[in-house]
Design a protein around this motif. Structure first.
Motif, mmCIF file in Angstrom:
data_model
loop_
_atom_site.group_PDB
_atom_site.id
_atom_site.type_symbol
_atom_site.label_atom_id
_atom_site.label_comp_id
_atom_site.label_asym_id
_atom_site.label_seq_id
_atom_site.Cartn_x
_atom_site.Cartn_y
_atom_site.Cartn_z
ATOM 1 N N PHE A 23 0.850 -1.185 0.000
ATOM 2 C CA PHE A 23 0.000 0.000 0.000
ATOM 3 C C PHE A 23 0.889 1.240 0.000
ATOM 4 O O PHE A 23 2.089 1.170 0.288
ATOM 5 C CB PHE A 23 -0.951 0.000 1.205
ATOM 6 C CG PHE A 23 -0.255 0.015 2.547
ATOM 7 C CD1 PHE A 23 -0.008 1.210 3.215
ATOM 8 C CD2 PHE A 23 0.142 -1.179 3.150
ATOM 9 C CE1 PHE A 23 0.628 1.225 4.448
ATOM 10 C CE2 PHE A 23 0.783 -1.168 4.382
ATOM 11 C CZ PHE A 23 1.026 0.032 5.031
ATOM 12 N N ASP A 25 -5.851 4.705 -3.220
ATOM 13 C CA ASP A 25 -5.446 3.367 -3.639
ATOM 14 C C ASP A 25 -6.695 2.589 -4.041
ATOM 15 O O ASP A 25 -7.820 3.054 -3.862
ATOM 16 C CB ASP A 25 -4.738 2.666 -2.469
ATOM 17 C CG ASP A 25 -3.703 1.647 -2.913
ATOM 18 O OD1 ASP A 25 -3.792 1.186 -4.065
ATOM 19 O OD2 ASP A 25 -2.811 1.312 -2.117
ATOM 20 N N LEU A 72 -7.559 -0.345 -2.778
ATOM 21 C CA LEU A 72 -7.785 -1.390 -1.786
ATOM 22 C C LEU A 72 -9.164 -1.338 -1.147
ATOM 23 O O LEU A 72 -9.707 -2.370 -0.757
ATOM 24 C CB LEU A 72 -6.694 -1.309 -0.706
ATOM 25 C CG LEU A 72 -5.257 -1.473 -1.213
ATOM 26 C CD1 LEU A 72 -4.270 -1.352 -0.068
ATOM 27 C CD2 LEU A 72 -5.089 -2.803 -1.940
#
Length: 546
Positions: free
Chosen positions: A210, A384, A386
């Motif tokens: 990340f 991101d 995610l």
């Protein structure tokens, strides 16, 4: 519908204000041939700068009366090289028929020798009548001088603007005249010290990489450059007081917040206290963010402040402050209390509720429906991929008479609601019809050129100022418009809006059903006051400083 020309008179007469038909936005980018995407070179390995790609400027580079568009771009990592056309910048010339011509190579702004680029600031720094471009980069920054013949040349090396500490990553810049000498100076928001070799990798326990938290990197001072004339600048970071306050700079807001005639600077800092540099009028600034109430939110916390805009959202004559940030970090709106301090008003204006699930990057107060109240646009998408809702659509929060905001995003059209990782945005009237349009970039996608449908019958005024004793762009001029019914509206000249981006310098007023403008007052940088009476609505008004 695309309408060319400088003057458009609405023949539909006064219309009832309720219920109006809300404008929608249509993406006209597919009508033009250009290959640009915002290329951050994401191939799996996560480098710190990758989420910040895709700056955009809306400006008229060839002085034909039509707004053109410029995009910055990324570079191959870790090499920091523009290894091919997919990393080149892009300049689109507005042809006036709803299409744009790619003139990047012809204009000399491909940027093939640059490294990873971020924000762009448009302004006529040499007062020759042609708008120039400054680009913030990972390494050496760029100053494209506009020669007025359709071409630009990078003159950063001889300008004095190349001076910054080694390894400093610059994100955004803004033009303004801090000493009222008639020449545009430059403020530069820096983020940290970074090179690919010093990039840090952060990996979860399950092996998923990340982007490292900003606290992983050191804060650095922002920089200020004084325009000496003849294309030269002096780095006055130390003696101006800017060097005393290291931060992680993102968006920059330019305005006279306390009404003393000197232009101040707000900087949104990522996970650091925000800065408000008050201009003392003697070449020095005092950082007053904490004392004036904009350094933190109401909980005394720093957040991931991204882009910012500083405008008078409630039409009380005082410039307010807004910045957006990541989801679960409520977007912040600070109301200016007559230049004495600011009050955090996100809860009462409903921004806490409206922004909770959104990660905002660029933004702007734009009166998209011309009712006289500045609405709030934000380009959204998480840092991101995610999170489950990482890819997001943009939002439009309609201003309800300066009291609260209402989410009308779902009514803006399917092109407005395209999901992605949106980043830079800029605003301007691309077809000169009096309704503001939006240009927005998205990571590894083509940008959208969103044209406002402009079919609600409301009136408007666009004011294009030209300084004589003041800087030619008139940046810093303050405008007060009084309608025939006595309603008062405020705005000011700036191009620094949002994140990594630069907007149309013309000042826009929505007038609702009103067709008469009793007075237009312009306070020029330096103090001169100009008053125009009985101004016609529905036109682009050109005003030269007396």
């Amino acid at each position: 519908m695309w309408r060319s020309g400088v003057l458009l008179v609405c023949l539909c007469g006064a219309m009832a204000e309720a219920p109006p038909k809300r404008p929608r936005f249509t993406d006209i980018a597919p009508r033009s041939q250009f290959s640009y995407i915002s290329n951050n070179d994401f191939t799996g390995r996560k480098y710190f700068p990758q989420p910040m790609c895709g700056g955009v400027a809306v400006f008229d580079f060839d002085n034909d009366g039509r707004m053109d568009i410029f995009f910055t771009n990324g570079a191959k990592l870790p090499e920091l090289k523009r290894t091919g056309p997919s990393f080149y910048n892009c300049l689109l010339r507005n042809k006036g028929d709803g299409t744009f011509e790619d003139v990047t190579r012809k204009a000399g702004v491909l940027g093939e020798n640059l490294d990873f680029g971020y924000g762009v600031a448009a302004g006529d720094y040499d007062n020759d009548g042609f708008t120039d471009l400054f680009i913030a980069n990972t390494g050496k920054n760029t100053l494209y001088r506009n020669y007025g013949d359709g071409t630009f040349t990078d003159v950063i090396d001889q300008s004095g603007l190349a001076s910054k500490p080694p390894e400093t990553l610059s994100v955004q810049a803004a033009w303004f005249d801090y000493d009222n000498d008639g020449q545009l100076d430059l403020v530069l928001s820096n983020y940290t010290l970074w090179t690919p070799e010093k990039d840090r990798r952060c990996v979860r326990a399950d092996g998923v990489e990340f982007y490292c938290h900003p606290k992983t990197y050191v804060a650095v001072p922002h920089r200020l450059y004084h325009n000496l004339g003849k294309g030269r600048f002096e780095d006055v970071t130390e003696k101006s007081g800017f060097a005393k306050s290291p931060g992680k700079g993102m968006g920059i807001g330019i305005a006279d917040f306390n009404g003393d005639g000197w232009t101040d600077v707000f900087v949104a800092n990522d996970t650091e206290p925000n800065f408000l540099y008050l201009n003392r009028g003697d070449g020095t600034f005092r950082e007053m963010g904490l004392l004036l109430g904009v350094a933190y939110n109401d909980a005394g916390m720093t957040v991931s402040a991204m882009g910012c805009d500083v405008k008078d959202y409630d039409n009380d004559g005082w410039v307010d402050v807004f910045y957006n940030n990541l989801m679960r970090q409520s977007w912040a709106l600070f109301r200016n209390l007559k230049g004495k301090m600011f009050r955090y008003v996100s809860p009462e204006t409903r921004l806490v509720l409206l922004s909770d699930t959104r990660s905002g990057w660029s933004n702007g107060f734009i009166d998209y429906d011309n009712d006289g109240w500045k609405d709030l646009y934000s380009s959204n998408g998480d840092i991101d991929y995610l999170a489950s809702n990482a890819a997001q659509h943009d939002t439009m929060f309609e201003n309800a008479a300066g009291k609260r905001f209402v989410d009308v995003s779902a009514e803006m059209g399917e092109d407005f609601l395209r999901v992605g990782f949106q980043r830079g945005s800029a605003f301007g009237d691309l077809n000169n019809d009096g309704f503001l349009d939006v240009v927005v970039t998205s990571l590894n996608q083509r940008p959208r050129i969103l044209i406002n449908s402009a079919d609600n019958g409301r009136h408007w005024l666009l004011v294009a100022v030209r300084g004589r004793r003041s800087n030619r762009d008139g940046i810093g001029a303050r405008l007060k418009l009084t309608t025939g019914s006595g309603r008062t509206l405020y705005n000011h000249v700036t191009t620094s809006v949002g994140f990594m981006s630069s907007s149309d310098k013309r000042v826009h007023f929505g007038l609702g059903a009103e067709e008469k403008i009793a007075t237009l007052e312009i306070r020029w940088p330096g103090g001169a006051v100009q008053v125009l009476e009985n101004v016609k609505a529905d036109q682009i008004l050109h005003v030269e400083e007396p």
